[in-house]
Each structure stands twice: as C-alpha cells, then as structure tokens.
Design a protein around this motif. Sequence first.
Motif, short mmCIF file in Angstrom:
data_model
loop_
_atom_site.label_atom_id
_atom_site.label_comp_id
_atom_site.label_asym_id
_atom_site.label_seq_id
_atom_site.Cartn_x
_atom_site.Cartn_y
_atom_site.Cartn_z
N LEU A 75 0.92 -1.11 -0.03
CA LEU A 75 0.00 0.06 0.02
C LEU A 75 0.99 1.31 0.01
O LEU A 75 1.88 1.28 0.71
N VAL A 76 0.65 2.12 -0.94
CA VAL A 76 1.30 3.27 -1.11
C VAL A 76 0.72 4.65 -0.34
O VAL A 76 -0.58 4.89 -0.84
N GLY A 77 1.42 5.23 0.30
CA GLY A 77 0.82 6.47 1.19
C GLY A 77 0.71 7.56 0.04
O GLY A 77 1.23 7.60 -0.87
N ASP A 112 -3.47 5.81 -0.95
CA ASP A 112 -4.11 5.90 -2.18
C ASP A 112 -3.77 5.11 -3.44
O ASP A 112 -4.31 5.62 -4.48
N LYS A 113 -2.88 4.30 -3.16
CA LYS A 113 -2.43 3.45 -4.31
C LYS A 113 -2.12 1.93 -3.62
O LYS A 113 -1.85 1.84 -2.73
N ALA A 186 -9.39 6.89 -0.88
CA ALA A 186 -8.10 6.69 -0.02
C ALA A 186 -8.44 5.69 1.09
O ALA A 186 -9.77 6.00 1.60
N ILE A 187 -7.45 4.81 1.58
CA ILE A 187 -7.82 3.99 2.59
C ILE A 187 -7.25 4.80 3.77
O ILE A 187 -6.08 5.18 4.06
N ASN A 188 -8.09 5.39 4.68
CA ASN A 188 -7.57 6.32 5.79
C ASN A 188 -7.83 5.68 7.05
O ASN A 188 -9.06 5.65 7.61
N LEU A 189 -6.87 5.00 7.45
CA LEU A 189 -6.92 4.28 8.59
C LEU A 189 -6.83 5.11 10.19
O LEU A 189 -6.99 4.67 11.23
N HIS A 190 -6.76 6.54 10.06
CA HIS A 190 -6.97 7.37 10.92
C HIS A 190 -8.44 7.51 11.29
O HIS A 190 -9.22 7.67 12.25
N LYS A 196 -12.48 -2.71 3.08
CA LYS A 196 -12.62 -3.91 1.99
C LYS A 196 -12.18 -3.14 0.65
O LYS A 196 -12.66 -2.38 0.28
N LEU A 197 -11.16 -3.92 0.03
CA LEU A 197 -10.75 -3.44 -1.28
C LEU A 197 -11.11 -4.35 -2.54
O LEU A 197 -10.75 -5.38 -2.19
N THR A 198 -12.00 -3.96 -3.37
CA THR A 198 -12.48 -4.82 -4.16
C THR A 198 -11.80 -4.68 -5.60
O THR A 198 -11.49 -3.62 -6.01
N MET A 199 -11.48 -5.86 -6.13
CA MET A 199 -10.90 -5.67 -7.62
C MET A 199 -11.62 -6.74 -8.54
O MET A 199 -12.06 -7.63 -8.20
N GLN A 200 -11.21 -6.24 -9.86
CA GLN A 200 -11.82 -7.55 -10.83
C GLN A 200 -10.62 -7.72 -11.65
O GLN A 200 -9.64 -6.95 -12.05
#
Length: 245
Positions: A75-77, A112-113, A186-190, A196-200
């Motif tokens: 995961l890229v900040g 965010d990536k 964005a995944i914001n863990l604050h 959950k991140l969904t992909m195809q």
Amino acid sequence: MSKTIYKLLFLLLALPFITACSDDEETETAGNVQVEISNVVGNAPLELGTTTYTNPAGDSYSVTNFKYYISNVRLVGNNGQVTYVEPESYHLIAQDGKTSFMLDEIPVGIYDKVELSIGIDEKHNHSTDQEGDLDPSNEMVWDWDTGYKFLTLVGSYTGNAESGALVFHVGGDTNYKTILLDLPQAINLHEKFSYKLTMQADVNELFQSPNLIDFDVMNSGGHGAGPSMLAENYGSEFLKVTGVN
C-alpha cells in the motif's frame, strides 16, 4: 503532609489516565484491509466449464481452470512513499478456490495506491520446497523445470478456422509483472481501522491489450522463460480496483 506524599498521591490518581492514553495509542498503531477479487469476462462473472464467452478477436471459448499468483502487495501512502509491505506476500487466486486475502498490521496512515505483482519473484521462483500458496501440491509448478506457473488458463475454443483446446501456462522470470493502481477512494486508517478493497480480473484483457490474440493463431503457450504476450497483457489492463469501503 509532606511533598513526597503529595507526589505519590498525584501519581496514583494520574495512573489510570496514563494507562488509558497508552491503550489508546496501542489501538491506533495498525489496521487491516481485506482484498477481494472477482474474476470476470467483460461484464459477466467467470464460470468454469458452463459458459461460452467471446474474446476480442471474435473467437468463442470456455474455461475449465483459471489460477494466477498475486504477490508482493504494497500500500502506497499519499505522500508517494511505500509505507506498508505485506510480509510473505504470495496469494494463489483460483476461480474454484481462494479469491480473497487479508492485509494485517497496517500502520495508521492514508493510502491512495496499491502495488502488486503477478507471478513469483526471482528469489522464490526457483525453489519449490515451500509451503502455503507456494506448495507444489497446488499444481502450479512445472513438471520439467524448477519454477512456478504464474498464470494458468485451460479450456477450449472455436475460432473462425480451427477449434480445440486452450492451454496457457505462463511462467519465467521475464514474465513477472508489477503494476501500480490508483484507489478510487483513499484508505484512511485515521478514520477507521478496517477496509475492504475490491478488484476485478478480466479474462478478456488477457487476449486484448496490448496484444490482440486470435485463437486460430495462438491457443497455447507461455511455457518456459521466454517473453509472453499474455504476460504483457496481464501487466496492462487485466486487474482493476473497483471499490474501497
């Protein structure tokens, strides 16, 4: 009352608050993200052995076996730095088996990536004495050489001139591909500690971009260490992020 006693009383009264603050800090050190992958063909779910699809070249085909490795997930900040690297990151995704995995102990931050690879890195690709998703019993190793099949697609096809079996087994260090995908949110863990991140994964993209594959011309391949057109394709538009929640 002496100053020493006052100090002791203060420490005793303050101790519960100090402990509570320490507990809060500990609970804010890590989060988790569940990654779920749907295998599709265009807009339709992939179904093994029961459904006929049409590839971008106009050939009809069906799939009986579909597996691939996703590895070295990061995961890229939002500052552009790689801030989380999944340890022991090797996931065998199979249409008739595992299609999700959990990223644990993620440091609190904003991401965010997502970066990931398709295949097995060179360090692990040439030793099949491994466990878990890399266990040879998963039938993703070569019978005649040391190394892993990064992607397996088996089925049958009917083209404009020919019909027969589809057998694509892609492997070799050259065909290890790393991709970087933007997250739609964005995944914001604050804000919360579980996402959950969904992909195809679109099978038709294996046959389309950047290499259009006509099954009358090519209906098997990828064996060994040479460059593969399928690998060029799965390094392009094969995987997409569809949601973050």
